[in-house]
Design a protein around this motif. Sequence first.
Motif, mmCIF file in Angstrom:
data_model
loop_
_atom_site.group_PDB
_atom_site.id
_atom_site.type_symbol
_atom_site.label_atom_id
_atom_site.label_comp_id
_atom_site.label_asym_id
_atom_site.label_seq_id
_atom_site.Cartn_x
_atom_site.Cartn_y
_atom_site.Cartn_z
ATOM 1 N N TRP A 186 0.835 -1.096 0.155
ATOM 2 C CA TRP A 186 0.146 -0.053 -0.031
ATOM 3 C C TRP A 186 0.876 1.285 -0.087
ATOM 4 C CZ3 TRP A 186 -0.870 -4.437 2.410
ATOM 5 C CH2 TRP A 186 -2.353 -5.250 2.164
ATOM 6 N N CYS A 187 0.709 2.353 -0.696
ATOM 7 C CA CYS A 187 1.422 3.212 -0.862
ATOM 8 C C CYS A 187 0.396 4.642 -1.035
ATOM 9 C CB CYS A 187 2.408 3.376 -2.247
ATOM 10 S SG CYS A 187 3.696 1.992 -2.072
ATOM 11 N N ALA A 188 0.891 5.685 -0.574
ATOM 12 C CA ALA A 188 0.484 7.019 -0.575
ATOM 13 C C ALA A 188 1.533 8.208 -0.850
ATOM 14 C CB ALA A 188 -0.331 7.247 0.658
ATOM 15 N N ALA A 189 0.869 9.140 -1.523
ATOM 16 C CA ALA A 189 1.956 10.163 -1.870
ATOM 17 C C ALA A 189 1.384 11.370 -1.158
ATOM 18 C CB ALA A 189 2.365 10.153 -3.544
ATOM 19 N N SER A 190 2.460 12.493 -0.860
ATOM 20 C CA SER A 190 1.766 13.698 -0.548
ATOM 21 C C SER A 190 2.329 14.777 -1.624
ATOM 22 C CB SER A 190 2.474 14.058 0.795
ATOM 23 O OG SER A 190 3.963 14.185 0.628
ATOM 24 N N ASP A 191 1.934 16.039 -1.539
ATOM 25 C CA ASP A 191 2.333 17.070 -2.494
ATOM 26 C C ASP A 191 3.557 17.506 -2.336
ATOM 27 O OD1 ASP A 191 -0.479 17.078 -3.263
ATOM 28 O OD2 ASP A 191 -1.051 18.426 -1.672
ATOM 29 N N ALA A 192 4.199 17.858 -3.495
ATOM 30 C CA ALA A 192 5.539 18.435 -3.495
ATOM 31 C C ALA A 192 5.818 19.352 -2.490
ATOM 32 C CB ALA A 192 6.003 18.579 -4.800
ATOM 33 N N LYS A 193 6.953 19.358 -1.881
ATOM 34 C CA LYS A 193 7.617 20.457 -0.963
ATOM 35 C C LYS A 193 9.057 20.832 -1.395
ATOM 36 C CE LYS A 193 5.261 18.316 3.002
ATOM 37 N NZ LYS A 193 5.455 17.633 4.466
ATOM 38 N N PRO A 194 9.110 22.192 -1.183
ATOM 39 C CA PRO A 194 10.457 22.831 -1.880
ATOM 40 C C PRO A 194 11.571 22.386 -0.865
ATOM 41 C CG PRO A 194 8.743 24.520 -1.623
ATOM 42 C CD PRO A 194 8.049 23.396 -0.968
ATOM 43 N N GLY A 195 12.510 21.698 -1.578
ATOM 44 C CA GLY A 195 13.744 21.380 -0.899
ATOM 45 C C GLY A 195 13.358 19.919 -0.289
ATOM 46 N N THR A 196 12.389 19.266 -0.719
ATOM 47 C CA THR A 196 12.382 17.902 -0.102
ATOM 48 C C THR A 196 12.426 16.797 -1.264
ATOM 49 O OG1 THR A 196 10.802 18.478 1.753
ATOM 50 C CG2 THR A 196 10.632 16.155 0.913
ATOM 51 N N PRO A 197 13.363 15.928 -1.413
ATOM 52 C CA PRO A 197 13.240 14.820 -2.435
ATOM 53 C C PRO A 197 12.108 14.330 -2.439
ATOM 54 C CG PRO A 197 15.002 14.919 -0.855
ATOM 55 C CD PRO A 197 14.206 15.538 -0.119
ATOM 56 N N THR A 198 11.680 14.223 -3.746
ATOM 57 C CA THR A 198 10.452 13.588 -4.184
ATOM 58 C C THR A 198 10.118 12.106 -3.639
ATOM 59 O OG1 THR A 198 11.490 12.748 -6.451
ATOM 60 C CG2 THR A 198 10.353 14.836 -6.368
ATOM 61 N N ALA A 199 11.111 11.283 -3.490
ATOM 62 C CA ALA A 199 11.036 9.940 -3.062
ATOM 63 C C ALA A 199 10.650 10.022 -1.618
ATOM 64 C CB ALA A 199 12.453 9.110 -3.136
ATOM 65 N N GLN A 200 10.808 11.051 -0.874
ATOM 66 C CA GLN A 200 10.563 11.182 0.565
ATOM 67 C C GLN A 200 9.063 11.691 0.760
ATOM 68 O OE1 GLN A 200 13.198 13.209 3.031
ATOM 69 N NE2 GLN A 200 15.284 12.259 2.138
ATOM 70 N N LEU A 201 8.393 11.885 -0.325
ATOM 71 C CA LEU A 201 7.066 12.273 -0.337
ATOM 72 C C LEU A 201 6.092 11.247 -0.473
ATOM 73 C CD1 LEU A 201 7.191 15.844 -2.442
ATOM 74 C CD2 LEU A 201 7.280 15.412 0.083
ATOM 75 N N VAL A 202 6.654 9.933 -0.650
ATOM 76 C CA VAL A 202 5.786 8.732 -0.635
ATOM 77 C C VAL A 202 6.125 7.557 0.642
ATOM 78 C CG1 VAL A 202 5.688 6.945 -2.039
ATOM 79 C CG2 VAL A 202 6.168 8.948 -3.307
ATOM 80 N N SER A 203 5.088 7.118 1.143
ATOM 81 C CA SER A 203 5.152 6.258 2.105
ATOM 82 C C SER A 203 4.474 5.025 1.803
ATOM 83 C CB SER A 203 4.557 6.921 3.304
ATOM 84 O OG SER A 203 3.195 7.175 3.157
ATOM 85 N N CYS A 204 4.995 4.034 1.778
ATOM 86 C CA CYS A 204 4.340 2.665 1.667
ATOM 87 C C CYS A 204 4.411 1.584 2.654
ATOM 88 C CB CYS A 204 5.425 1.958 0.449
ATOM 89 S SG CYS A 204 5.235 3.104 -1.059
ATOM 90 N N THR A 205 3.623 0.808 2.802
ATOM 91 C CA THR A 205 3.403 -0.262 3.874
ATOM 92 C C THR A 205 3.056 -1.419 3.398
ATOM 93 O OG1 THR A 205 2.324 -0.940 5.795
ATOM 94 C CG2 THR A 205 1.037 0.393 4.344
ATOM 95 N N THR A 206 3.619 -2.729 4.044
ATOM 96 C CA THR A 206 3.367 -3.959 3.499
ATOM 97 C C THR A 206 2.370 -4.508 4.455
ATOM 98 O OG1 THR A 206 5.108 -4.756 5.112
ATOM 99 C CG2 THR A 206 5.608 -4.487 2.819
ATOM 100 N N SER A 207 1.479 -3.861 5.313
ATOM 101 C CA SER A 207 0.444 -4.066 6.132
ATOM 102 C C SER A 207 -0.716 -3.076 5.595
ATOM 103 C CB SER A 207 0.824 -3.927 7.584
ATOM 104 O OG SER A 207 1.593 -4.812 8.020
#
Length: 288
Positions: A196-217
């Motif tokens: 399961w994955c979710a993504a947030s909106d882009a934030k200045p200075g934040t790497p795009t990969a850190q705006l996605v959170s995933c879980t195996t539960s």
Amino acid sequence: MAQIFDRSSNALARASLVLTGLIVIALGVTLDQLQRSPWVTRQGQRADQPIPFSHKHHVQGLGLQCQYCHTSVEKSGYAGIPPTRTCMNCHSQIWTNAALLEPVRQSWATGESIVWTKVHDLPDYVYFSHEIHVNKGLGCSSCHGRVDDMPIMYQENTLQMEWCLNCHRNPAANVRPTSEIYNMAWTGASTRSPVWCAASDAKPGTPTAQLVSCTTSDPAGGGDSQLASLHLTPAVNAQVTDVATGVLSPPPASYTKFTSQQALGEFLVQHYNIRSPRDLSSCEVCHR
């Protein structure tokens, strides 16, 4: 010319032409297979090393993380070879008299570096950056294989251009959540192991990969989720006020369930802002 060449010479000429063509074709096929063979690519070959270092013992047996030894893998074009000091962090206390480790002790005493034989050795004209691949969700095992099962390190893949291009043409097949980069057992999303994955909106200075959170539960199933991105922020920027306490808190993230690696990869490719296959396959990506 009948007085010089016999009538059968015509048949011999035709046969010689056909035979020459077959020889040229066979030679081309042989050379093509030769340049793809382990004799040229060194795929699967165990190089002689000054010390028989076992990745299986250190990674699988002792649980050492890749970046403990390869400290620059996330911030440099090179993974880096650990200095003797890294070895001595442990071996100044254990196996201190082992004959196999005499080169390590000698290097520590003299200050001379251990001369390792490079296993994954790309041509000098090829530019490859570990940093961008690691931070865009490409796992160690995708290129290096199951290092945790290798008593002696060897080259798992050919490292030829066509092998690189196969991944660049379809990066979704190999991209994974960023904290699964060092998980050698990662097999991707499937019906038996959904992600399961979710993504947030882009934030200045934040790497795009850190705006996605995933879980195996299953996030809706209760209990603690095993986030597949240890350093990621919640997937929704807005905040809501708890009526009972009046405390601002992030609302529940909207997770999407993935039951195939291709679907998960396409989601991550989009939110990691990975370039299109057309851009990734251009010559200047590797040839500078």
